[in-house]
Write a protein that holds these residues in place. Sequence first.
Motif, short mmCIF file in Angstrom:
data_model
loop_
_atom_site.label_atom_id
_atom_site.label_comp_id
_atom_site.label_asym_id
_atom_site.label_seq_id
_atom_site.Cartn_x
_atom_site.Cartn_y
_atom_site.Cartn_z
N ARG A 381 0.83 -1.20 0.00
CA ARG A 381 0.00 0.00 0.00
C ARG A 381 0.86 1.25 0.00
O ARG A 381 0.57 2.23 -0.68
CB ARG A 381 -0.92 -0.03 1.23
CG ARG A 381 -1.62 1.28 1.56
CD ARG A 381 -2.65 1.65 0.56
NE ARG A 381 -3.40 2.82 1.00
CZ ARG A 381 -4.20 3.54 0.20
NH1 ARG A 381 -4.35 3.20 -1.06
NH2 ARG A 381 -4.86 4.58 0.66
N GLY A 382 1.96 1.24 0.75
CA GLY A 382 2.86 2.38 0.81
C GLY A 382 3.52 2.68 -0.53
O GLY A 382 3.75 3.84 -0.88
N LEU A 383 3.84 1.63 -1.30
CA LEU A 383 4.40 1.85 -2.64
C LEU A 383 3.39 2.52 -3.55
O LEU A 383 3.74 3.40 -4.34
CB LEU A 383 4.86 0.52 -3.25
CG LEU A 383 6.08 -0.15 -2.62
CD1 LEU A 383 6.46 -1.38 -3.42
CD2 LEU A 383 7.26 0.80 -2.53
N ALA A 384 2.12 2.10 -3.45
CA ALA A 384 1.08 2.74 -4.26
C ALA A 384 0.95 4.22 -3.93
O ALA A 384 0.60 5.03 -4.80
CB ALA A 384 -0.25 2.03 -4.05
N LEU A 385 1.28 4.59 -2.68
CA LEU A 385 1.21 5.99 -2.24
C LEU A 385 2.53 6.73 -2.44
O LEU A 385 2.68 7.86 -2.02
CB LEU A 385 0.81 6.05 -0.76
CG LEU A 385 -0.58 5.54 -0.43
CD1 LEU A 385 -0.79 5.55 1.08
CD2 LEU A 385 -1.66 6.37 -1.12
N ARG A 386 3.54 6.04 -3.04
CA ARG A 386 4.84 6.64 -3.36
C ARG A 386 5.64 7.03 -2.12
O ARG A 386 6.37 8.02 -2.13
CB ARG A 386 4.67 7.86 -4.27
CG ARG A 386 4.12 7.52 -5.64
CD ARG A 386 3.87 8.76 -6.47
NE ARG A 386 3.49 8.40 -7.82
CZ ARG A 386 4.32 8.33 -8.86
NH1 ARG A 386 5.60 8.60 -8.65
NH2 ARG A 386 3.90 8.01 -10.05
N LEU A 387 5.52 6.29 -1.06
CA LEU A 387 6.24 6.61 0.16
C LEU A 387 7.69 6.12 0.08
O LEU A 387 7.94 4.95 -0.22
CB LEU A 387 5.55 5.98 1.37
CG LEU A 387 4.11 6.41 1.64
CD1 LEU A 387 3.59 5.70 2.88
CD2 LEU A 387 3.99 7.91 1.79
N ARG A 388 8.63 7.01 0.39
CA ARG A 388 10.05 6.63 0.37
C ARG A 388 10.34 5.61 1.46
O ARG A 388 11.13 4.69 1.26
CB ARG A 388 10.91 7.88 0.56
CG ARG A 388 12.40 7.59 0.60
CD ARG A 388 13.19 8.81 0.28
NE ARG A 388 12.99 9.23 -1.10
CZ ARG A 388 13.57 10.31 -1.64
NH1 ARG A 388 14.37 11.06 -0.92
NH2 ARG A 388 13.35 10.62 -2.91
N GLU A 389 9.69 5.78 2.60
CA GLU A 389 9.86 4.84 3.70
C GLU A 389 9.43 3.44 3.28
O GLU A 389 10.09 2.44 3.61
CB GLU A 389 9.05 5.32 4.90
CG GLU A 389 9.17 4.46 6.14
CD GLU A 389 8.31 4.99 7.27
OE1 GLU A 389 8.85 5.58 8.21
OE2 GLU A 389 7.07 4.83 7.19
N ALA A 390 8.33 3.34 2.54
CA ALA A 390 7.84 2.04 2.08
C ALA A 390 8.81 1.44 1.07
O ALA A 390 9.05 0.22 1.07
CB ALA A 390 6.46 2.20 1.46
#
Length: 847
Positions: A381-390
Amino acid sequence: MGLKKKHITLFLSFALFTSALWVIHRELGHFSYFDIRRAITAIPSQRILLSFFCSIVSYLLLTGNDLLALLHIGRRIPYGKTIFASFLSYAISYNVGFSVFSSGSIRYRLYSPLGLSLFDVGQITAFCGMSFWIGALALGGGAFLLEPPTLFVTLGIHWSARTVGVLCLSLLSGIFLLSFWGKTITLAGHTIKFPSTRLLSSQLILAAFDWLSASLVLFLLLPSSPDMHYLSFLGLFVICELSGGMSQVPGGLGVFDSLFLVLLSPHYSSPTLMGSLLIYRLIYYILPLLIATFSLMFLEASVLLKGKPMATSIFSAISPSIPTIFSILTFISGLILLASGATPGIENRLLFLKKIFPLALLETSHFLGSVTGLFLLFLSRGLALRLREAHTGVVLLLISGTVFSLFKGADYEEAIVLLIVAVSLAPARKIFYRRSRFMEQPFSFTWFLLIITAVASTVWLGLFSFRHVPYSHELWWQVAFEKDAPRFLRMLLGITILTLCFSLWRLSRPARVKPSKLTAEDLSLARMLVSLSPEASSALALTGDKYFLFSSNKNAMIMYQVRESHWIAMGDPIGDVDDSRELIWLFTEMADRYGGQVAFYEVGETFIDTYIELGFSLIKIGEKALVSLEDFSLEGSHFKSQRHTISQKEKEGVIFKIYPPQDVPSILSQLKEVSDGWLSTKNTKEKGFSLGFFSESYIASCPVAVLIQDNTIIAFANVWEGANKETLSIDLMRYRPDTSPGLMDYLFLKLILFGKDNGFKWFDLGMAPLSGLRDHRLAPLWNRLGHLIYRHGEHFYNFQGIRQYKDKYRPIWVPQYLAFSPKGPLTGFLLDISLLISGGFHGLWGK
């Protein structure tokens, strides 16, 4: 209401998947996991290679649909870019589900930078969807008519099957008749015509061969059967494929498989069918997705190496889709680890590990591998939101999963897959630029349902795999290389506890509150950010009629208003560019939590890539006039009348003066008198949102330029100054009703000369609404409509007059846009923006 419909659709998809899982469980009830493994190993390698070849042919034929669609709508795009965009849209949408929406959004992301409008992309998506259906009608109808499936004959309804075949071919004939008659449909002002008979014939041939190729991918994986001919199989394949597609479950997973098991069970054993289905999904779904990912990574490498302009342009077009692709691959990687942990290890590999490593390493790796799989589901889900942490977390988890796969059972196949995904994802770090923390993000209902489904499927798979092992309490504590069932139970307990803890934590989080009224602290922080902004128009934040959303580090902000369900931001974010990009996402997510739709009004080109990444539509609403002050001069014949204006006003004794903010309170009463007199002659009320209004606190926050005659202020304008003397502009310009003509021209000229003398780079004359929109026959509907209003709407608003007035100063015209969520209709956004600016319906209709 829209949210409820969305949830109902998701629940129906979940119910269908659950029912399909129950059917599969029932069909495999008398068999074991090892029967399926033996069925897979029994498939000849030659048939697997032929199946892979048919899959390639099928995807090549699918890309032809886009080529025909572009020919149908009369648009041209380079052949290579069309093929690439088409392949990506099919490879992703087939795995995501909701194919109409997912393929449409992916096509829009890929085609819009190439000049296609939202309507063009909609026509292409509809054309490709039509190809799917006419191919199904042709082959399904022909198969039912010529050779009804044995199942129908067994049930004594073979005539019904032939009747269905006739109906399918009749519908297909009807489509050709509509095409022959040249029928058209009018939708939202757009005229949609059926493809020509010649084009429709090409479409039918292409679709038919695609269906044949796709069905052969699965048919070749089945063993030969004397009572199952290909034509009969084709009819059943069409039924299963249509059922899986209409279920909206990603890839028809479960629905297609369960129906396939039921319909072909009279001819093959259930383990044989299940083994073939697993290889089919690997070849036709997973491998194309991996190929799409590798293609993207190759393009990115070409961009980094430079010197490949075509690769650069293609990559810039498809880069918004990369997070979606990696999100899917990460989710699949998590499923692989969970499925591996829920199934027995391969005996000879376990014996090999037993000779080298201690048992504790295998047990620990098995448990941690499954936990890693669960965490990959969450972080996808974090990758879909473009999160660097993810991004960082997923790369580390994939590498860890690779190691655990090797130590828990020497599962080098899954280790290779995980390592490939990790190596592909690692260089794409720059695309995952958002610095928000993963645990602070809203966790969508859809994603949560997907995770619950994945965990439930893992439980079912484990129970099915170890159904031959009798349960006992002692089973939990048995530890040995050959004890797979106890390892599964311990893994099951771990992932169940972690899933419940995460769910409870999300449910116990405090509810987010809607924006509240401005505080003194908010205004103080906004004032600081405005003072640091090079854009003079940032001073609109000081009017006090908008809410603020600040970044976590207070380095950026968005000013906005909420009207009904529309959350409308005024201009681009103010502040640090990277923080501003993050803030656009946060603002959109905040609105989505309350069922709102987002628009950014009067934005430039700085953040267009971010708006596109969010799936926003963009329309041009006008152009902003910027006068370059470095080379500005009143010399020459062009400015003859302006020089005369200055000379005349100075002879009349008009004096130009600028009061700094600290001195403005001393003249507020005179400014109020001028403003009231100006309003009384205009038969209107104060505006707002994108325009300032007379408020003592607002006027006193900026310098004020005044014109004085006979020791009386006769006109004024509040002045906006950008940081580092980048831009200079004005907001309110008001004068006494009894003054002589040309006063505003004189004030403008004196301010422009003031900006030049004081080292400012640009003078911002503001936007000319609807300016610069073209009336080309290929232009989008909004551009043509806007151009029509611009040319003939003088009765309502002086569109051309504003443009001509500002053109006197020889400005550079910079396009301005409205970026808005496609969830809401454009007309609704435009109405609410107009109401915010005019102060309500009375101000909107008042002259």
